[in-house]
Design a protein around this motif. Structure first.
Motif, PDB file in Angstrom:
ATOM      1  N   GLY A  11       0.677  -1.682   0.319  1.00  0.00           N
ATOM      2  CA  GLY A  11       0.537  -0.010  -0.328  1.00  0.00           C
ATOM      3  C   GLY A  11       0.284   1.476  -0.109  1.00  0.00           C
ATOM      4  O   GLY A  11       0.736   2.463  -0.361  1.00  0.00           O
ATOM      5  N   LYS A  12       2.504   0.571   0.528  1.00  0.00           N
ATOM      6  CA  LYS A  12       2.974   2.864  -0.279  1.00  0.00           C
ATOM      7  C   LYS A  12       3.448   2.936  -1.270  1.00  0.00           C
ATOM      8  O   LYS A  12       4.535   2.897  -1.885  1.00  0.00           O
ATOM      9  CB  LYS A  12       4.138   1.886   1.479  1.00  0.00           C
ATOM     10  CG  LYS A  12       3.821   1.261   2.316  1.00  0.00           C
ATOM     11  CD  LYS A  12       3.567   2.196   2.760  1.00  0.00           C
ATOM     12  CE  LYS A  12       3.624   1.942   4.958  1.00  0.00           C
ATOM     13  NZ  LYS A  12       2.637   3.071   6.062  1.00  0.00           N
ATOM     14  N   ALA A  13       2.635   2.834  -1.940  1.00  0.00           N
ATOM     15  CA  ALA A  13       2.422   3.073  -3.748  1.00  0.00           C
ATOM     16  C   ALA A  13       0.862   3.985  -3.757  1.00  0.00           C
ATOM     17  O   ALA A  13      -0.186   3.142  -3.326  1.00  0.00           O
ATOM     18  CB  ALA A  13       2.822   2.084  -4.712  1.00  0.00           C
ATOM     19  N   ALA A  14       1.058   4.645  -5.098  1.00  0.00           N
ATOM     20  CA  ALA A  14      -0.066   5.270  -5.214  1.00  0.00           C
ATOM     21  C   ALA A  14       0.256   5.846  -6.875  1.00  0.00           C
ATOM     22  O   ALA A  14       1.515   6.288  -7.236  1.00  0.00           O
ATOM     23  CB  ALA A  14      -0.363   6.760  -4.562  1.00  0.00           C
ATOM     24  N   MET A  15      -0.810   5.849  -7.156  1.00  0.00           N
ATOM     25  CA  MET A  15      -0.822   6.621  -8.778  1.00  0.00           C
ATOM     26  C   MET A  15      -1.673   7.575  -9.333  1.00  0.00           C
ATOM     27  O   MET A  15      -2.683   7.810  -8.181  1.00  0.00           O
ATOM     28  CB  MET A  15      -1.219   5.699 -10.079  1.00  0.00           C
ATOM     29  CG  MET A  15      -0.785   5.628 -11.441  1.00  0.00           C
ATOM     30  SD  MET A  15      -1.571   4.347 -12.560  1.00  0.00           S
ATOM     31  CE  MET A  15      -3.764   4.879 -12.462  1.00  0.00           C
TER      32      MET A  15
END
Length: 264
Positions: A71-75
């Motif tokens: 969950g330590k990612a985003a777009m």
């Protein structure tokens, strides 16, 4: 059309969309058939492109890539512009994975507009320019607050966009130079309002003020050029501004509102 069919079950709508795509385009008085894809500038093209990219990129990132990072990612994607964010550096070659994913659907990255950067704290041998990101008309970077106790994400109007905005304002003032002052004031304020609404993000106050300063100077210069009695004096211009005030710059989204978006 398969992706559209996942959300639309009415065959009549699907048939209409297919006919729309095959209708062809007029260019220089000639009709050209569209063999594949959606016609550039077509009314339906942005909608279909978003549906396509939602299935090709958005869902792929959420279901396959993001779980790999806990969950330590985003777009963030707007139309065909997108940014991928990761809290920590990783050995996973996300660029290669993205290229491979797009290639499966006959899409490719624009190499000239694609790059990697680290928005974290820079080293002594690193210039600030290498820690910046340009996205949707903004230059984005991380900086410490005045007291150097808090690191904030700064959004500033990108240089080329700022120059273009000034050029367009100057052209508009020239076009309506001989119109009544009240008409000019409404037009200028509409441009200012649109500019401030879009670029009014935290950290961009100086750029907003610079655009406002540029506008009133150019407006004064434009009004002076049409005067038959000489240049418009500063005193007369202040009277005019009191009667037809220009929209002041303002930050629409402040740091407190950005907190939930800048955790990475």
């Amino acid at each position: 059309m398969r992706f559209v069919g996942l959300r639309i079950g009415d065959r009549r709508v699907m048939t209409l969309l297919q006919a729309w795509l095959k209708a062809g385009i007029f260019e220089e008085g000639r009709c050209q058939a569209v063999e594949r894809g959606t016609p550039q500038g077509g009314s339906i093209s942005p909608l279909l492109a978003n549906i396509y990219l939602h299935n090709v990129v958005d869902l792929w990132f959420e279901r396959k890539i993001k779980p790999q990072f806990g969950g330590k990612a985003a777009m963030v994607r707007y139309a065909d512009d997108l940014c991928l964010f990761f809290e920590q550096s990783t050995d996973v070659d996300t660029m290669r994975m993205l290229e491979s994913r797009l290639g499966q659907f006959e899409l490719e990255l624009a190499e000239a507009k694609t790059h990697k950067t680290n928005l974290g704290s820079r080293t002594n041998n690193e210039t600030q320019e290498r820690r910046r990101l340009t996205f949707l008309g903004f230059t984005i970077y991380r900086a410490r607050s005045v007291g150097k106790t808090v690191i904030k994400t700064v959004f500033q109007t990108e240089g080329k966009r700022f120059t273009r905005a000034k050029t367009l304002m100057k052209q508009r003032l020239r076009q309506m130079q001989h119109q009544p002052v009240e008409v000019q004031a409404r037009a200028v304020n509409q441009i200012l309002r649109d500019h401030f609404n879009y670029y009014g993000l935290a950290g961009n106050a100086k750029k907003l003020q610079a655009f406002w300063n540029f506008t009133w100077r150019e407006w004064k210069h434009s009004l002076s050029k049409r005067s038959q009695t000489g240049r418009l004096t500063w005193e007369d211009f202040k009277v005019l501004l009191a009667k037809h005030p220009l929209v002041r710059p303002r930050i629409r989204i402040r740091y407190s509102q950005l907190a939930s978006y800048t955790r990475l």
